[in-house]
Structures are given as structure tokens and as C-alpha cells.
Design a protein around this motif. Sequence first.
Motif, PDB file in Angstrom:
ATOM      1  N   VAL A   1       0.837  -1.197   0.000  1.00 60.78           N
ATOM      2  CA  VAL A   1       0.000   0.000   0.000  1.00 60.78           C
ATOM      3  C   VAL A   1       0.872   1.248   0.000  1.00 60.78           C
ATOM      4  CG1 VAL A   1      -1.656   1.335   1.365  1.00 60.78           C
ATOM      5  CG2 VAL A   1      -1.985  -1.112   1.063  1.00 60.78           C
ATOM      6  N   ARG A   2       1.924   1.244   0.818  1.00 61.05           N
ATOM      7  CA  ARG A   2       2.813   2.409   0.878  1.00 61.05           C
ATOM      8  C   ARG A   2       3.456   2.691  -0.473  1.00 61.05           C
ATOM      9  NH1 ARG A   2       5.201   0.004   5.633  1.00 61.05           N
ATOM     10  NH2 ARG A   2       3.911   0.606   7.395  1.00 61.05           N
ATOM     11  N   SER A   3       3.968   1.647  -1.127  1.00 61.83           N
ATOM     12  CA  SER A   3       4.639   1.866  -2.414  1.00 61.83           C
ATOM     13  C   SER A   3       3.644   2.316  -3.483  1.00 61.83           C
ATOM     14  CB  SER A   3       5.386   0.616  -2.853  1.00 61.83           C
ATOM     15  OG  SER A   3       4.486  -0.440  -3.075  1.00 61.83           O
ATOM     16  N   SER A   4       2.431   1.782  -3.461  1.00 65.41           N
ATOM     17  CA  SER A   4       1.421   2.203  -4.431  1.00 65.41           C
ATOM     18  C   SER A   4       1.048   3.667  -4.246  1.00 65.41           C
ATOM     19  CB  SER A   4       0.155   1.352  -4.298  1.00 65.41           C
ATOM     20  OG  SER A   4       0.436   0.015  -4.550  1.00 65.41           O
ATOM     21  N   ILE A   5       0.817   4.059  -3.001  1.00 64.98           N
ATOM     22  CA  ILE A   5       0.452   5.445  -2.723  1.00 64.98           C
ATOM     23  C   ILE A   5       1.616   6.374  -3.055  1.00 64.98           C
ATOM     24  CG2 ILE A   5      -0.204   7.066  -0.897  1.00 64.98           C
ATOM     25  CD1 ILE A   5      -2.444   5.185  -1.817  1.00 64.98           C
ATOM     26  N   SER A   6       2.833   5.963  -2.767  1.00 67.04           N
ATOM     27  CA  SER A   6       4.006   6.770  -3.091  1.00 67.04           C
ATOM     28  C   SER A   6       4.121   6.972  -4.595  1.00 67.04           C
ATOM     29  CB  SER A   6       5.268   6.098  -2.550  1.00 67.04           C
ATOM     30  OG  SER A   6       6.411   6.766  -2.986  1.00 67.04           O
ATOM     31  N   THR A   7       3.923   5.910  -5.357  1.00 66.96           N
ATOM     32  CA  THR A   7       3.987   6.015  -6.809  1.00 66.96           C
ATOM     33  C   THR A   7       2.895   6.916  -7.343  1.00 66.96           C
ATOM     34  OG1 THR A   7       4.917   3.796  -6.922  1.00 66.96           O
ATOM     35  CG2 THR A   7       3.966   4.676  -8.946  1.00 66.96           C
ATOM     36  N   LEU A   8       1.697   6.781  -6.803  1.00 72.89           N
ATOM     37  CA  LEU A   8       0.598   7.634  -7.255  1.00 72.89           C
ATOM     38  C   LEU A   8       0.830   9.101  -6.894  1.00 72.89           C
ATOM     39  CD1 LEU A   8      -2.495   5.405  -6.436  1.00 72.89           C
ATOM     40  CD2 LEU A   8      -1.632   6.026  -8.689  1.00 72.89           C
ATOM     41  N   SER A   9       1.441   9.354  -5.749  1.00 74.28           N
ATOM     42  CA  SER A   9       1.685  10.753  -5.364  1.00 74.28           C
ATOM     43  C   SER A   9       2.774  11.387  -6.231  1.00 74.28           C
ATOM     44  CB  SER A   9       2.067  10.845  -3.886  1.00 74.28           C
ATOM     45  OG  SER A   9       3.337  10.281  -3.667  1.00 74.28           O
ATOM     46  N   GLU A  10       3.699  10.581  -6.742  1.00 70.86           N
ATOM     47  CA  GLU A  10       4.760  11.102  -7.602  1.00 70.86           C
ATOM     48  C   GLU A  10       4.356  11.161  -9.069  1.00 70.86           C
ATOM     49  OE1 GLU A  10       8.028   8.532  -6.971  1.00 70.86           O
ATOM     50  OE2 GLU A  10       8.363   9.179  -4.909  1.00 70.86           O
ATOM     51  N   ALA A  11       3.236  10.592  -9.430  1.00 71.04           N
ATOM     52  CA  ALA A  11       2.834  10.498 -10.838  1.00 71.04           C
ATOM     53  C   ALA A  11       2.716  11.860 -11.532  1.00 71.04           C
ATOM     54  CB  ALA A  11       1.537   9.712 -10.957  1.00 71.04           C
ATOM     55  N   PRO A  12       2.068  12.874 -10.948  1.00 71.82           N
ATOM     56  CA  PRO A  12       1.978  14.156 -11.660  1.00 71.82           C
ATOM     57  C   PRO A  12       3.349  14.785 -11.932  1.00 71.82           C
ATOM     58  CG  PRO A  12       0.385  14.097  -9.886  1.00 71.82           C
ATOM     59  CD  PRO A  12       1.262  12.899  -9.718  1.00 71.82           C
ATOM     60  N   THR A  13       4.246  14.709 -10.955  1.00 72.11           N
ATOM     61  CA  THR A  13       5.582  15.278 -11.135  1.00 72.11           C
ATOM     62  C   THR A  13       6.335  14.536 -12.223  1.00 72.11           C
ATOM     63  OG1 THR A  13       5.592  15.803  -8.779  1.00 72.11           O
ATOM     64  CG2 THR A  13       7.707  15.890  -9.920  1.00 72.11           C
ATOM     65  N   LYS A  14       6.283  13.207 -12.182  1.00 69.00           N
ATOM     66  CA  LYS A  14       6.975  12.404 -13.198  1.00 69.00           C
ATOM     67  C   LYS A  14       6.393  12.651 -14.587  1.00 69.00           C
ATOM     68  CE  LYS A  14       9.925  10.156 -10.692  1.00 69.00           C
ATOM     69  NZ  LYS A  14      11.358  10.315 -10.866  1.00 69.00           N
TER      70      LYS A  14
END
Length: 113
Positions: free
Chosen positions: A83-96
Motif C-alpha cells: 500500500v505504501r509503495s502504491s500510494i508513493s507512486t501515485l503521489s509522484e505520478a503528476p511530477t513524473k
Amino acid sequence: MAARILPVVKLATKVTIAGGALYVACDSGLLGSSEQGSEALEKAKAAIPPAIQEWMKYFGLETQLPNIPKIEFSPVQAWNSGVRSSISTLSEAPTKATEYSNQGLQYLKDLTK
């Protein structure tokens, strides 16, 4: 007549087996919370080796099974890290997405020069 009944019997058998497996999974707590799943895993680890030994004696097999390796696995921790890695990836998605689109735009600008 038997040609029509055979597919129905096959389907009924498959549905019964699937329903029984689902019932056992729900009843043992596999489809519940992660704590219930951990408890079910511990119960299975305790019950399976004696059952295998009993069946081996029943069939007259005298082979020695290798020891079951100890696996330190916590479904609760695995779930939380996923869950942590999924949420982290989703939070970085707009920047990436912005970075990648800027790189692509710059690449196209360099090609047109």
C-alpha cells in the motif's frame, strides 16, 4: 438422454467443488482480515505435516520428508508495504508526468533545429 445429462453433471460437480472451496476459505478466515489470514496460515503450518505423516503410514510409505523451511512472512507487513509503495507512486505520478513531457518536448525541439 445420457448425452444431455453428462454436461449438467459435470457443471454441477465443478460448481460444488468451487463452492466447497469458497466455503472452506471463508470458514477458515482466509478471506477475512490480514490477522485472520495469519492465524489460518499458522493453523495450516501446524496441521499439514502430521496429516502427511498419517497418510504415509496409511499407504505404507516409509520415506522421510525433508523438514519444512522456516519462512518469516507477515501478510500484514507485506500488505502495508504494498500500500505504501502504491500510494508513493501515485503521489509522484503528476511530477513524473510533467518531467517526462518536458523531456519529450525538449527532444522534439532539438529534432526540429
